[in-house]
Enzyme design. Sequence first.
Site, PDB file in Angstrom:
ATOM      1  CG  HIS A  72      -2.124  -0.857   1.092  1.00  0.00           C
ATOM      2  ND1 HIS A  72      -3.306  -0.596   1.732  1.00  0.00           N
ATOM      3  CD2 HIS A  72      -2.326  -1.986   0.367  1.00  0.00           C
ATOM      4  CE1 HIS A  72      -4.196  -1.508   1.388  1.00  0.00           C
ATOM      5  NE2 HIS A  72      -3.620  -2.384   0.573  1.00  0.00           N
ATOM      6  CE1 TYR A 200      -5.231   4.168   8.506  1.00  0.00           C
ATOM      7  CE2 TYR A 200      -6.016   3.855  10.758  1.00  0.00           C
ATOM      8  CZ  TYR A 200      -5.160   3.511   9.723  1.00  0.00           C
ATOM      9  OH  TYR A 200      -4.248   2.501   9.911  1.00  0.00           O
ATOM     10  N   PRO A 292      -4.877   0.453  18.482  1.00  0.00           N
ATOM     11  CG  PRO A 292      -6.761  -0.727  17.835  1.00  0.00           C
ATOM     12  CD  PRO A 292      -6.137  -0.046  18.998  1.00  0.00           C
ATOM     13  CE1 TYR A 384      -0.125   2.750   7.676  1.00  0.00           C
ATOM     14  CE2 TYR A 384      -1.328   3.899   9.399  1.00  0.00           C
ATOM     15  CZ  TYR A 384      -1.249   2.880   8.480  1.00  0.00           C
ATOM     16  OH  TYR A 384      -2.280   1.969   8.366  1.00  0.00           O
TER      17      TYR A 384
END
Length: 389
Positions: A72, A200, A292, A384
């Site tokens: 990704h 998100y 998470p 990230y």
Amino acid sequence: MRTQVAIIGGGPSGLLLAQLLHTRGIESIVLERRTKDHVLSRIRAGVLEQGLVRLMEEAGCAERLHAEGFAHDGTLIAYGDEMFRIDFRDLTGTPVIVYGQTEVTRDLYAAREAAGGQIAFEVDDVVIHGADTEAPTVTYTQKGKAYRIEAAFIAGCDGFHGVSRRSIPEAQRQEYEKVYPYGWLGVLSETPPVNDELIYANSHRGFALCSMRNENLSRYYVQCALSDSPEDWTDAAFWAELKARLPSETAQALVTGPAIEKSIAPLRSFVCEPMRWGRLFLCGDAAHIVPPTGAKGLNTAASDVHYLFEALAQFYATGETEGIEGYSARALARVWKAERFSWWFSSLMHRTADQSEFDHKMQIAELNFLRANRAAQMAMAQNYVGLPY
Ligand code: APR
Ligand code: PHB
């Protein structure tokens, strides 16, 4: 029984450490409380940093990951009906790999079995003795029979509820915790993901996340009350709430279907210092927990394992103890950065009852700044995809 490294816990931390040690001829025994099937039945996040991918390659377990994992190059951030993309590859030159933690664990079990690794399942009454001596031991029972392992080192990879952390004297431990006032209701459905990258979402109704396992297995989450239980949510109610939290175009594209798994996870941030006591070393969830939101649980367990593997390999190759002495400080330095990112991202994306309208405006202002500012996007992308080990 005697071994060089007794590893308590047969989850990803324990198995990855055992397999890496094996590549240097260092013996270990893994003690796992549950059955292998139970361990593999757990549904966990599936976003891998390049550091973990490299460790799986070093452990000789990355073949299926490379064949079935999805690279990704970015992720989508939605707020209200707005949505923008953080381009990891443009900002950092690095993608993340989407590949379920269950599959990572499955690959590690397969590698241990192929190597004839010692794993004892369904063990009970694990007790660590003399961790702060030169000759620690671990006792346990299995099917009612008592066993004792003499080990040079002990790796506590037994998760948040394990015995290892509590084997460090309370007076020697400093624990830091934040419990979030919400949970995540997660659903697994045999449906095509709504988008080929993760979404998100911060909506006035609460957080939502659109993820996936493969082209016909999707993983979705909505923020829920801690008092909720999965039985409180019909599939229809879940899908309606998820759609209400996504941009309208995304909601219209959502393919719904029966939930084949539905569960609620509480969210907490937790760190135990130190991560070492004599010859006992804590790795992964035994030492720290993250919400998470930033997908840092498995990836921070991986960096712990990397540091401990390097330290033990150095000791057995040269007798030097620099890595062993420096393990806790080195691991904690990266743990706290993962804790901060996970806390920041969770605070940015979730709504809480005690939030004022001003607090919400601050979230929107930060999201607008993140959308418009490359330096802010760079900071998020670097965290990230994974900070350096
Ligand atoms: N004796 C033996 N085994 C134990 C004991 C015990 N007393 N207590 C717990 N265990 C086992 C659990 O059954 C589990 O299989 O230790 C293992 C710990 O695995 P995880 O909890 O998965 O922790 P870790 O291996 O550090 O992996 C961290 O897993 O939980 C996720 O979000 C977390 O992604 C992160 C990753
Ligand atoms: C998941 O796919 O389960 C997942 C992905 C990203 C997260 C959390 C969970 O941040």
